[in-house]
Motif scaffolding. Sequence first.
Motif, short mmCIF file in Angstrom:
data_model
loop_
_atom_site.label_atom_id
_atom_site.label_comp_id
_atom_site.label_asym_id
_atom_site.label_seq_id
_atom_site.Cartn_x
_atom_site.Cartn_y
_atom_site.Cartn_z
N ALA B 3 1.16 -1.38 -0.37
CA ALA B 3 -0.28 -0.34 0.00
C ALA B 3 0.59 0.98 -0.08
O ALA B 3 2.17 1.17 0.65
CB ALA B 3 -1.12 0.12 1.14
N TYR B 42 6.91 -6.15 -6.05
CA TYR B 42 7.77 -5.73 -4.20
C TYR B 42 9.15 -5.96 -5.21
O TYR B 42 9.77 -5.76 -3.83
CB TYR B 42 7.15 -7.39 -3.72
CG TYR B 42 5.80 -7.07 -2.88
CD1 TYR B 42 5.54 -6.25 -2.27
CD2 TYR B 42 5.20 -8.23 -3.69
CE1 TYR B 42 4.05 -6.18 -1.74
CE2 TYR B 42 3.91 -8.21 -3.29
CZ TYR B 42 3.22 -7.60 -2.78
OH TYR B 42 2.38 -7.96 -1.80
N THR B 45 9.27 -0.96 -2.81
CA THR B 45 7.73 -0.26 -2.01
C THR B 45 7.92 1.22 -1.72
O THR B 45 8.38 0.73 -0.76
CB THR B 45 8.25 -1.86 -1.16
OG1 THR B 45 9.72 -1.40 -0.59
CG2 THR B 45 8.25 -2.76 -1.79
N LYS B 125 14.02 -10.59 -9.80
CA LYS B 125 13.22 -11.93 -8.86
C LYS B 125 13.82 -11.07 -7.50
O LYS B 125 13.24 -12.55 -6.91
CB LYS B 125 14.06 -12.92 -9.04
CG LYS B 125 13.39 -13.53 -11.05
CD LYS B 125 11.72 -13.80 -10.41
CE LYS B 125 10.95 -13.73 -12.14
NZ LYS B 125 10.40 -13.06 -12.95
#
Lengths: 718, 327
Positions: B3, B42, B45, B125
């Motif tokens: 978020a 991710y 972030t 990755k």
Amino acid sequence: MPSKYDWPAEGKRSLIGKRISRLDGPDKASGRARYAYDTNRPGGLVAKLLCSPHAHAKITRIDTSEAERAPGVRAVKVMAPAGTEVQWQGFEIAAVAADTEELAQDGVRKIKVEYEILPHLVKEEDVSKAANMIKPSAEETKGNPDSGFSEADAVHEGYYGINTITHCCLESHGQVAEWNGDNCTLYASTQALGRIGGDLAKVLGAEPATANIKPANIRVITEYMGGGFGSKFSIDKWGIVCAQFSKQTGKPVKLMLDRDQELLMAGMRPSDYAKIKLGAKKDGTITAWQHESWSTGGPGGGGAPPIPYVFTEIPNQRKRHIAVSTHTGPARAWRAPNHPQAAALTMCAMDDLAAKLNMNPLDFFIKNLPLTARGDVYKAELLKGAELMDWKTKWHPRGQGGNGYLKRGVGLSLHTWGGRAHDSDCRIVINSDGSVQAQLGSQDLGTGTRTVIGIVAAETLGIPLSGVQVQIGDSNYPPSGASGGSTTVGGVSSSTRRASVKALDKLFEAVAPSLGTTADKLVARDGRIHVEGDPSKSLTWKAACAKLGTKSISEIGRQPARDEGNLNDNGVGGIQMAEVEVDTETGIVSVKKMVAVQDCGLIIDVKTAESQCYGAMIMGVCAALYEERIFDQQTGTMLNADMEFYKLSGIADVGDMVVHMMTGVYDGRGVIGLGEPPAISPPAAISNAVANAIGVRVPTIPLTPDKVLAALEKGGRA
Amino acid sequence: MQAFEYSKPTTTKEALGMLGAQWGETDILAGGTDLLSLMKDYVHTPKRVVSLSGIKELKLIKSAADGLHIGAMVTIEELLENAQVRKEYASLVQAARGISSPQIRAMGTVGGDLCQRPRCWYFRKGFGLLPRDSRGRDLVPNGENRYHAILGNSGPAKFVSASSLAPALVALGAKVTIASASGNRTVDVEKFFMAPTDASTREVDLKPNEILTGIVVPVAGGAKQATYEVRQKEALDWPLATASVALKMSGSTVQSAKVVLGHVAPTPWNSAEAAQALAGKAINESTAKVAADAALARATPLSQNAYKVQLAKVAVKRALLAAAGKA
């Protein structure tokens, strides 16, 4: 013996064998078609999986407490408790259901897992590095291989391989589960809606909290589905946890795999590598075959490839196979299981032997057709294919693909498949308002099943296709088999035919008195029921149905059914030819043209049959040129579990595609499945075309630029 | 995706005030074709995402005495539609056309193309831009490096620069304009790209609280140009090697040349050797080949990517022949 259930003769077909657009085309093109992925139930939760980042590890500790307290999280379930030994990256460890997809994902990130990392093997091409992960089979022989080779005028030895690939279903695996008391509805992306409900009930029935759940409590709905290719027959761990979450929370729960999960764990096609030796006489007759092969299908190893493929009657054979276990996501059936690999190994080795004999491969393959199960069919197909490809003009001896750096070449391959009808029940309902429903618990994977059912019912009842409502995709309808192995079209067309004939007989009985005749004198054609030989005595379909009054006709047709006509058969042959252009400076291969010639008995809808072939050929171009699961042996990670570097062709990459369906004399066999056969030959045909173009064999598929350049260099042609 | 706070300022000044001083605090959102993927995986972030889509001045293409000013938020499709770009900068058009798919051209921006993160699969990755395993070993040399660098790879950075436009912009002598709270600066596109030497540095000369506002492409002045991409697929795919050339001609011979390779090094690779090999020569198959060989003379391929040396040579040769109208 002729039967009233038999397919109508060629001159008497109004819809069967014509080119008819699929019934659901507009719904799919406009987005109205609702897939499992599109299903969002009111008040529903979304579930996400936590999967192992490691290829091989033991779970030593798992702590979900923080996830359970996370905002919006309604349920958390551990799927692999501490002590579990994870065997591949992507192994399911836990799941979280939450109010939204984002909150579920946040919840997943809050689960703490500790692993003891164990050694892994994620690559199998170099079998010498597989150490204790191999399981060799015993040697198998047929005839006398040594004398077979000594009879040969030419012996070729080569190394060939075809890698593991995934299914790449456009709609990922998954479902929505919704309970109402003890009854559950699963909106699932499945090839087996008649099976997975029972499988789920069995699992739930074994648990105390849901011990009363029986198969009849589970209803499965698959209105549309976005591809399965053999990977969607199981309820799967994610289907079970989804249903459990829904039962536990009392809310609908949706769980669809993410794309990386789809690529990591939802199925793959095993590899096959082989050292092959084969010999032939000067005239091309093959005398002996020998191979040592190895393959992986993930943790379970890989089965022996069925080679020599198609040319199974080679008199002298010696075979050995090594199964290699790898810590990679496990195999699932992939469109014609084992056949594309077998075709690639066999047809490429044979093509190289033809080159060694200075024979045109077309002649060489034809020469050896007596070693196959259906030589006459293959011969007719090869000659038709050669005409459509203009093989005579385009084929040249190896290394004569042109003077510039762009070289052209052609190659071919043969294949076979069964395609026998699965069990199927169809209910045909005729109502007094003239409406007709065809109801089957079958699923349309995108192949045209819905359309084929409609065509058979409408043809039999003598009404337009628009007069039949095809109702499938619901396990509440009469049971029909899982859609796999090219078994669906034979199953549903046969059961629909039988049900339609029976229902029409009932209608004839109801209207015969008003036409002053008996039921056996009536025929249905062009939307009317009339007396055979006297079209003036007739009723419109609607008027005829009105005679039913308040009643409806409801008849079940079954496949198989003895004494009710020979409606389907098993066993087909097909050939494909490819023309490629190879840029010998860059090693980039582009497919210019492909020709598919295919026998599949009586074709219900030529257009959807051709579409099957187009789709299969495109899938084959992807496998031949682009697709690879690329693993890093250092970390055990699949580096391209995405749609960016797991490459698939776009429409600009597939070239011109020509499909010729063998009809006419083949119709008498009845309906045979077509899903698998055209997906078998493309890698072999394309590899052979590349060898023809550049004069050397690129040993392993996919034919990527690095390998093409290496082969050119090794062959002294760079 | 973690978020985050979303803001959509309407001026560059306002946007600058919203950016953090450290990498990782904030991310700038242009077309989103790269950032959203990074966030879903991710890899990025950010706590705050600052969209530039509300800043009108960044969407303009303006002609000035020093060349063509192209705003950072101009989409690739808008770039391709611009009459002056089409008329004067053939090599830039060819580079932009190579950006697939149509969806990416419609959403992706000029600034985003330059600032997108490397496509190195170890980075994507989660193994870092200078990928290491848990014991600190460099993963690329003994790993899957078929798409990695063959030039400029002696340091820890072995990824390839992902920008499709950069080789053409370097060959054309373009600059980027960068805004910060303390004022504006301009940097040659060539110098904007850097091979990071440690985990704290990035692949471009941009601070976390700066915004790339646009590029200035000098007047082409009749230079012969071309970009050639070697790519495996026509559909959505990354080039395996690219070359963009700009040639100032004196009659039929080259007065001065710029030969810039892409997707072969952690930065766009401006080959002085190739330029030198071409000076005073006419362009033909053999001089183009000599230049291509010169450009790759110092190549140091990794365990799996020697084939890229050949592909890069082909790109140089074909770009030169195309620029000279001999393709």
